[in-house]
Write a protein that holds these residues in place. Structure first.
Motif, PDB file in Angstrom:
ATOM      1  N   SER A 296      16.559  13.666 -62.756  1.00  0.00           N
ATOM      2  CA  SER A 296      15.796  12.853 -61.810  1.00  0.00           C
ATOM      3  C   SER A 296      14.524  13.586 -61.417  1.00  0.00           C
ATOM      4  N   TRP A 297      13.477  12.801 -61.142  1.00  0.00           N
ATOM      5  CA  TRP A 297      12.180  13.367 -60.747  1.00  0.00           C
ATOM      6  C   TRP A 297      11.762  12.707 -59.452  1.00  0.00           C
ATOM      7  N   HIS A 298      11.559  13.511 -58.441  1.00  0.00           N
ATOM      8  CA  HIS A 298      11.168  13.032 -57.118  1.00  0.00           C
ATOM      9  C   HIS A 298       9.695  12.638 -57.164  1.00  0.00           C
ATOM     10  N   ALA A 299       9.397  11.343 -57.031  1.00  0.00           N
ATOM     11  CA  ALA A 299       8.023  10.859 -57.220  1.00  0.00           C
ATOM     12  C   ALA A 299       7.621   9.850 -56.143  1.00  0.00           C
TER      13      ALA A 299
ATOM     14  N   LYS B 193       7.597  25.351 -58.981  1.00  0.00           N
ATOM     15  CA  LYS B 193       7.066  24.292 -59.839  1.00  0.00           C
ATOM     16  C   LYS B 193       6.211  23.298 -59.063  1.00  0.00           C
ATOM     17  N   LEU B 194       5.008  23.074 -59.567  1.00  0.00           N
ATOM     18  CA  LEU B 194       4.089  22.094 -58.984  1.00  0.00           C
ATOM     19  C   LEU B 194       3.935  20.873 -59.867  1.00  0.00           C
ATOM     20  N   ALA B 195       4.072  21.035 -61.173  1.00  0.00           N
ATOM     21  CA  ALA B 195       3.869  19.906 -62.086  1.00  0.00           C
ATOM     22  C   ALA B 195       4.755  20.051 -63.315  1.00  0.00           C
ATOM     23  N   GLY B 196       5.132  18.912 -63.868  1.00  0.00           N
ATOM     24  CA  GLY B 196       5.907  18.886 -65.097  1.00  0.00           C
ATOM     25  C   GLY B 196       5.447  17.738 -65.976  1.00  0.00           C
TER      26      GLY B 196
ATOM     27  N   ASN C 221       2.460  15.001 -51.618  1.00  0.00           N
ATOM     28  CA  ASN C 221       3.875  14.725 -51.332  1.00  0.00           C
ATOM     29  C   ASN C 221       4.594  16.041 -51.038  1.00  0.00           C
ATOM     30  N   HIS C 222       4.466  16.506 -49.810  1.00  0.00           N
ATOM     31  CA  HIS C 222       4.971  17.841 -49.469  1.00  0.00           C
ATOM     32  C   HIS C 222       6.400  17.854 -48.936  1.00  0.00           C
ATOM     33  N   VAL C 223       7.038  16.696 -48.834  1.00  0.00           N
ATOM     34  CA  VAL C 223       8.430  16.645 -48.373  1.00  0.00           C
ATOM     35  C   VAL C 223       9.325  16.417 -49.592  1.00  0.00           C
ATOM     36  N   PHE C 224      10.265  17.341 -49.805  1.00  0.00           N
ATOM     37  CA  PHE C 224      11.140  17.269 -50.979  1.00  0.00           C
ATOM     38  C   PHE C 224      12.597  17.164 -50.541  1.00  0.00           C
TER      39      PHE C 224
ATOM     40  N   ALA D  78      10.265  23.417 -55.680  1.00  0.00           N
ATOM     41  CA  ALA D  78       9.082  22.575 -55.873  1.00  0.00           C
ATOM     42  C   ALA D  78       8.086  22.802 -54.752  1.00  0.00           C
ATOM     43  N   VAL D  79       6.808  22.615 -55.074  1.00  0.00           N
ATOM     44  CA  VAL D  79       5.749  22.807 -54.087  1.00  0.00           C
ATOM     45  C   VAL D  79       4.659  21.774 -54.334  1.00  0.00           C
ATOM     46  N   ALA D  80       3.941  21.420 -53.282  1.00  0.00           N
ATOM     47  CA  ALA D  80       2.829  20.467 -53.391  1.00  0.00           C
ATOM     48  C   ALA D  80       1.510  21.192 -53.175  1.00  0.00           C
ATOM     49  N   LEU D  81       0.457  20.677 -53.824  1.00  0.00           N
ATOM     50  CA  LEU D  81      -0.848  21.318 -53.760  1.00  0.00           C
ATOM     51  C   LEU D  81      -1.410  21.320 -52.339  1.00  0.00           C
TER      52      LEU D  81
END
Length: 248
Positions: free
Chosen positions: A35-38, A95-98, A124-127, A135-138
């Motif tokens: 799954s990918w959180h998007a 990880k920031l991007a995949g 999208n900084h809430v995971f 995971a991290v957001a820019l």
């Protein structure tokens, strides 16, 4: 896939280079159906490329997409951004991007496409809890909200340029000329090596390393095709062309 099929069924040719973007995705998947959180706030999409490259050139597409994202991050001053083989984009080890590169053959005429999927965490900084520390957001890195359209345009411009390099290097190879990278290697590999911290790392390798890790090794480098050169714990060397690694 449905859009390509519908276009062909309508008697039209699907335009290579088409980019499909989404504000958010539900039930989105990464590699191996993970799954990918998007949610809203990220850059989620897919570029459709008609397979007009030679097979040896197409093998460098995963490198092109990772390099493109990392180059944009460096342009924005994120100097600790790096690439983990083959194209995970990490910042400070998180990880920031995949990206997911798949081949799709249209069923009506058998035309083959490469689907270049991308997921980049921007605002999208809430995971979810299971991604805590992974995971991290820019926006959290730069401590400000970013313009999504501007970032997307910069990323796609870099991606188009690096796809151009694929065609340029293929042209050189077909003419028997030297490739453009340092010491005559493929220019995309040269760029990748300058952006990656994978070489020299002790890693856990597996085709699906999260659910089926296979062995530990030290990364010695890449071969001319982008294969990962690994030194096994028993002293033997091995080259892997697919799969993934996690740093130890």
């Amino acid at each position: 896939r449905n859009l390509i099929h519908a276009t062909v069924e309508a008697g039209k040719s699907f335009p290579s280079g088409t980019v499909i973007l989404a504000d958010s995705l539900s039930e989105s998947k990464g590699r191996f159906t993970r799954s990918w959180h998007a949610p809203v706030g990220g850059v989620w999409g897919c570029m459709v490329h008609a397979n007009t490259l030679q097979p040896q050139s197409r093998s460098f597409i995963p490198f092109a997409v990772g390099v493109s994202c990392c180059e944009v991050l460096r342009d924005l001053g994120v100097w600790n951004s790096s690439l983990r083989w083959v194209n995970d984009v990490l910042v400070g080890g998180v990880k920031l991007a995949g990206f997911l590169v798949e081949t799709y053959t249209e069923s009506t005429y058998g035309e083959e496409f490469t689907l270049v999927g991308f997921g980049i965490n921007i605002n999208n900084h809430v995971f979810p809890a299971e991604l805590d520390g992974l995971a991290v957001a820019l926006c959290d890195i730069l401590q400000k909200k970013l313009d999504l359209s501007q970032f997307t345009a910069r990323f796609l411009a870099r991606l188009a340029f690096n796809f151009g390099i694929l065609y340029h290097e293929e042209h050189c190879e077909l003419r028997g000329e030297s490739l453009s990278g340092s010491d005559g290697i493929h220019l995309l590999l040269d760029k990748w090596l300058k952006l990656s911290d994978t070489v020299g790392q002790n890693v856990l390798y597996g085709f699906d390393v999260m659910s089926a890790p296979q062995y530990r090794a030290k990364v010695l480098g890449l071969d001319d095709c982008g294969g990962l050169r690994l030194l096994l714990e028993d002293g033997h060397e091995k080259i892997e062309y697919s799969g993934e690694v996690r740093y130890l």
